[in-house]
Motif scaffolding. Structure first.
Motif, mmCIF file in Angstrom:
data_model
loop_
_atom_site.group_PDB
_atom_site.id
_atom_site.type_symbol
_atom_site.label_atom_id
_atom_site.label_comp_id
_atom_site.label_asym_id
_atom_site.label_seq_id
_atom_site.Cartn_x
_atom_site.Cartn_y
_atom_site.Cartn_z
ATOM 1 N N ARG A 13 0.836 -1.206 0.000
ATOM 2 C CA ARG A 13 0.000 0.000 0.000
ATOM 3 C C ARG A 13 0.869 1.253 0.000
ATOM 4 N NH1 ARG A 13 -4.280 1.146 4.828
ATOM 5 N NH2 ARG A 13 -5.756 0.043 3.488
ATOM 6 N N ALA A 14 1.915 1.273 0.823
ATOM 7 C CA ALA A 14 2.809 2.432 0.872
ATOM 8 C C ALA A 14 3.620 2.553 -0.412
ATOM 9 C CB ALA A 14 3.739 2.315 2.082
ATOM 10 N N LEU A 15 4.066 1.417 -0.967
ATOM 11 C CA LEU A 15 4.841 1.443 -2.210
ATOM 12 C C LEU A 15 4.028 2.029 -3.353
ATOM 13 C CD1 LEU A 15 6.905 -1.869 -2.530
ATOM 14 C CD2 LEU A 15 7.684 0.418 -3.121
ATOM 15 N N GLU A 16 2.784 1.581 -3.504
ATOM 16 C CA GLU A 16 1.961 2.058 -4.611
ATOM 17 C C GLU A 16 1.543 3.508 -4.408
ATOM 18 O OE1 GLU A 16 -1.159 -0.782 -4.923
ATOM 19 O OE2 GLU A 16 0.115 -2.319 -5.843
ATOM 20 N N ALA A 17 1.387 3.936 -3.151
ATOM 21 C CA ALA A 17 1.071 5.337 -2.902
ATOM 22 C C ALA A 17 2.254 6.226 -3.276
ATOM 23 C CB ALA A 17 0.695 5.534 -1.432
#
Length: 404
Positions: free
Chosen positions: A87-91
């Motif tokens: 989730r953090a990577l894609e954000a």
């Protein structure tokens, strides 16, 4: 180590800004390729009705070796809690994509991240997946033995009420959703620590809260591509005398239709146990079904379409095709280390070549597939002959009893 979503996003943003990895250009190239594919598909179906599925999400690959060279502790945390880190990577990748290609998300399209394995020193097999791998990032190798058809899966339904002239929508989350169990997000993208993403009801609304009938707006509803694949242990890696084991894979969005039965693949994803209802598992046995939520697909081996024949090979094939004893030659070429069994070897050769499909005048359809049944005493080379045929055909799969 970073714990909050914002801290993880800042850490991954630093990783994307490292000059030697050149991720801004790689993300921009993934977006350009996705736009080109969407335009090509729209031109093919210009006269057709609009698709129910959303456009393809751009996906770019991050080798774990590059991330490990940047911060080994961050990779270890990613393996232990992959869904939250993804989730953090894609954000963070979305922020970089907005800088490189402003407005690329106008159709609610977000960039996706594919993590390139292997995760550990070597890939795992389906036999090695146990309870210790649950909710962790895994890299599994095997043979795709069963590939389902691609089906649209409902993400958000939009409904219209003719009496009140209003629209309302509903979002659906099931047990295979990657966001399940994570903290919910507010409108600004920040986590709400006191609220979790849970499984929603599968009941399809037909009336609003006042009892007025609702009409579904299929053109405004959001769907995504969904496919399941059964990955089986490679025959040469299965212990002697034991059936090959398998695990079910869940593929979504642009990952669907990436493999076909018989392909040898390396899958990177999250190993998860599924609950069947919002209150948890309905069975009292405490046994859960397990699947792998696929994040990346790497093809290790395909069919014979990639074989290269030189001039001498083509000349030899044509000369052999003119001989009347070609069937005897093919029979002797199958497993020459086993003496005799000439008729069985010829039958295996005919099965590998297959027959001719026929459609009779009365409408009867005759398949060209050839099936054989070998019956014999133990230790008479039945299995060895089948293994020899399997080594010739690139898409052959070894199955026994329940393993089929």
């Amino acid at each position: 180590m970073a714990n909050t979503l914002m801290e993880l996003r800042l850490r991954y943003d630093d990783f994307f800004r490292v000059e030697r990895f050149n991720y801004p250009e790689r993300i921009a190239a993934a977006i350009d390729d996705s736009i080109h594919r969407s335009r090509s598909n729209s031109s093919k179906f210009a006269n057709a009705t609009s698709s129910l599925t959303t456009p393809d999400h751009p996906r770019f690959r991050i080798p774990l070796t590059e991330l490990r060279s940047f911060d080994p502790r961050l990779v270890n945390s990613l393996i232990r809690d992959p869904l939250r880190h993804l989730r953090a990577l894609e954000a963070s990748a979305h922020d970089v994509a907005m800088e490189e290609r402003p407005g690329y998300d106008k159709h609610d399209v977000k960039v996706k991240v594919a993590l390139g394995g292997p995760v550990a020193s070597r890939p795992m097999s389906p036999r090695e997946l146990a309870s210790g791998s649950l909710r962790r990032l895994v890299c599994v190798e095997g043979v795709a033995v069963k590939v389902s058809s691609i089906k649209p899966k409902l993400v958000k339904s939009v409904h219209y009420c003719p009496q009140t002239n209003t629209h309302e929508s509903r979002t659906y989350v099931d047990a295979t959703d990657p966001q399940l169990g994570l903290p919910a997000l507010d409108s600004t993208g920040n986590e709400l620590p006191d609220k979790r993403v849970t499984i929603t009801s599968t009941a399809y609304p037909t009336k609003d809260k006042d009892g007025n009938p609702l009409e579904t707006e299929f053109g405004l509803s959001v769907f995504k591509d969904y496919q399941t694949v059964t990955l089986q242990e490679m025959p040469e890696k299965a212990p002697m005398g034991q059936l090959p084991r398998s695990v079910e894979m869940i593929l979504e969005h642009d990952l669907v239709d990436r493999m076909k039965p018989g392909d040898r693949v390396q899958i990177t994803g999250v190993f998860r146990a599924l609950a069947t209802a919002s209150s948890g598992q309905t069975s009292t046995s405490g046994v859960f079904k397990t699947v792998v939520l696929v994040n990346d697909v790497k093809i290790l081996g395909r069919d014979s379409s990639g074989l290269i024949f030189d001039t001498e090979d083509i000349r030899m094939i044509r000369s052999l095709g003119k001989r009347n004893d070609i069937l005897d030659i093919l029979g002797r070429s199958i497993c020459p280390s086993i003496h005799g069994h000439d008729v069985i070897k010829k039958a295996l050769a005919l099965q590998l070549l297959s027959g001719c499909e026929k459609n009779l005048k009365n409408g009867t359809h005759l398949r060209g597939d050839i099936n054989i049944l070998m019956v014999g005493d133990p230790s008479t080379a039945k299995s060895q002959l089948l293994r020899a045929a399997m080594s010739i055909s690139p898409l052959a799969i070894s199955t026994t009893g329940k393993g089929s």
